[in-house]
Every structure is written in C-alpha cells, then in structure tokens.
Design a protein around this motif. Structure first.
Motif, PDB file in Angstrom:
ATOM      1  N   PHE A  11       0.856  -1.176   0.000  1.00  0.00           N
ATOM      2  CA  PHE A  11       0.000   0.000   0.000  1.00  0.00           C
ATOM      3  C   PHE A  11       0.897   1.232   0.000  1.00  0.00           C
ATOM      4  O   PHE A  11       2.118   1.099  -0.012  1.00  0.00           O
ATOM      5  CB  PHE A  11      -1.005  -0.014   1.170  1.00  0.00           C
ATOM      6  N   LYS A  12       0.314   2.416  -0.047  1.00  0.00           N
ATOM      7  CA  LYS A  12       1.079   3.635  -0.314  1.00  0.00           C
ATOM      8  C   LYS A  12       2.241   3.863   0.658  1.00  0.00           C
ATOM      9  O   LYS A  12       3.337   4.226   0.236  1.00  0.00           O
ATOM     10  CB  LYS A  12       0.159   4.851  -0.306  1.00  0.00           C
ATOM     11  N   THR A  13       2.041   3.654   1.951  1.00  0.00           N
ATOM     12  CA  THR A  13       3.080   3.970   2.934  1.00  0.00           C
ATOM     13  C   THR A  13       3.800   2.754   3.501  1.00  0.00           C
ATOM     14  O   THR A  13       4.683   2.910   4.347  1.00  0.00           O
ATOM     15  CB  THR A  13       2.476   4.773   4.110  1.00  0.00           C
ATOM     16  N   GLY A  14       3.443   1.546   3.058  1.00  0.00           N
ATOM     17  CA  GLY A  14       4.097   0.369   3.617  1.00  0.00           C
ATOM     18  C   GLY A  14       3.743  -0.909   2.888  1.00  0.00           C
ATOM     19  O   GLY A  14       3.086  -0.898   1.850  1.00  0.00           O
ATOM     20  N   VAL A  15       4.200  -2.006   3.466  1.00  0.00           N
ATOM     21  CA  VAL A  15       3.952  -3.339   2.919  1.00  0.00           C
ATOM     22  C   VAL A  15       3.675  -4.270   4.093  1.00  0.00           C
ATOM     23  O   VAL A  15       4.386  -4.232   5.103  1.00  0.00           O
ATOM     24  CB  VAL A  15       5.174  -3.860   2.130  1.00  0.00           C
ATOM     25  N   THR A  16       2.668  -5.112   3.953  1.00  0.00           N
ATOM     26  CA  THR A  16       2.414  -6.146   4.953  1.00  0.00           C
ATOM     27  C   THR A  16       2.834  -7.480   4.356  1.00  0.00           C
ATOM     28  O   THR A  16       2.359  -7.875   3.292  1.00  0.00           O
ATOM     29  CB  THR A  16       0.932  -6.171   5.364  1.00  0.00           C
ATOM     30  N   HIS A  17       3.758  -8.140   5.031  1.00  0.00           N
ATOM     31  CA  HIS A  17       4.272  -9.437   4.591  1.00  0.00           C
ATOM     32  C   HIS A  17       3.575 -10.531   5.385  1.00  0.00           C
ATOM     33  O   HIS A  17       3.433 -10.417   6.604  1.00  0.00           O
ATOM     34  CB  HIS A  17       5.782  -9.540   4.825  1.00  0.00           C
ATOM     35  N   VAL A  18       3.164 -11.597   4.705  1.00  0.00           N
ATOM     36  CA  VAL A  18       2.459 -12.714   5.332  1.00  0.00           C
ATOM     37  C   VAL A  18       3.282 -13.982   5.133  1.00  0.00           C
ATOM     38  O   VAL A  18       3.705 -14.288   4.013  1.00  0.00           O
ATOM     39  CB  VAL A  18       1.051 -12.898   4.729  1.00  0.00           C
ATOM     40  N   TYR A  19       3.505 -14.712   6.217  1.00  0.00           N
ATOM     41  CA  TYR A  19       4.308 -15.930   6.206  1.00  0.00           C
ATOM     42  C   TYR A  19       3.486 -17.084   6.747  1.00  0.00           C
ATOM     43  O   TYR A  19       2.597 -16.894   7.576  1.00  0.00           O
ATOM     44  CB  TYR A  19       5.556 -15.757   7.079  1.00  0.00           C
ATOM     45  N   LYS A  20       3.819 -18.296   6.278  1.00  0.00           N
ATOM     46  CA  LYS A  20       3.101 -19.489   6.734  1.00  0.00           C
ATOM     47  C   LYS A  20       4.104 -20.576   7.084  1.00  0.00           C
ATOM     48  O   LYS A  20       5.095 -20.773   6.368  1.00  0.00           O
ATOM     49  CB  LYS A  20       2.171 -19.985   5.632  1.00  0.00           C
TER      50      LYS A  20
END
Length: 135
Positions: free
Chosen positions: A54-63
């Motif tokens: 997204f504009k101000t950041g990134v959300t990383h998802v791990y499994k």
C-alpha cells in the motif's frame, strides 16, 4: 536432625542451581536461533506466501506448519507514527499489534490450521486489508 539431612541440603541446592542454569541456557539458545531465523521479516518464520503493498508500507504474510505470521513494514523508516498489523483466523478474534513505531508493527502470529485468514496492515493514514485469503 541427623547430620545426613544437613549434608543433603547443599546437594539439593546445587542440583536446583544446575537445573536453573540449564533451563536458562536452553532459553538463550532458543532465542538466538529465533533471532537468526527472523532476518529481515521482523520476526516471522516460514515462507512468505503473500505481500500486501500500500502507499506507505507493505504487509508481509508468512506461513509455517499451520501458523500464519504477519508484519507491516514502513516504506520509509523514520519518525514515530501509528502502525498496525492484524491477523484473524476465521472463527476467531483478530490478534493485533498497534502502536507508534519507527519501522515495523508486528510480528503477529496465529494458528490457523487450514482456515482462511484476514490480514490488515496500516502505516499512518494508509492501510491494506486482504479479505479472506489462504483458504
């Protein structure tokens, strides 16, 4: 008291001290291994399965082994600002890390098994929401 009981007490204390030392050493080794495995993800183990920019950041998802972990990272680290990351397994309440951070919010880990999860992340006034994913 007989003299035998008096002699056994130091042995018990020594055994207790050795046990405490062994347990604390095991925790130190575990923490070191976790820190090494964390790397740039900010503390999540496993393989990255989704990136939510997204504009101000990134959300990383791990499994990993039925556990879902997420961390939100600011695009430009700097002054304290409101950040959050949230992971919700279907049928459960969301687990949230929200506060004022410089670089990242999280990690947040939940056991999802094979259930869908909903991931949310925000940095400042911008945010991302995944909807139900990883079903």
């Amino acid at each position: 008291m007989d003299s035998g009981a008096i002699r056994r007490r130091p042995r018990r204390r020594l055994a207790l001290a050795a046990a405490v030392l062994a347990v604390s050493g095991a925790f130190a080794l575990t923490a070191t291994g976790t820190a090494q495995a964390a790397g740039p993800a900010g503390g999540c183990a496993g393989r990255e399965v989704k990136t939510l920019p997204f504009k101000t950041g990134v959300t990383h998802v791990y499994k990993r082994n039925g556990y879902i972990c997420a961390v939100t990272v600011a695009r430009t680290p700097g002054p304290l600002r409101t950040m959050s990351v949230s992971v919700q397994a279907r049928g459960n309440r969301p687990v949230v890390d929200k506060g004022r951070f410089r670089q990242h919010a999280g990690p947040v880990t939940v056991h999802a098994g094979r259930r869908c999860v909903w991931i949310k992340g925000s940095v400042g006034r911008y945010s991302v929401s995944s909807g139900w994913i990883l079903c």
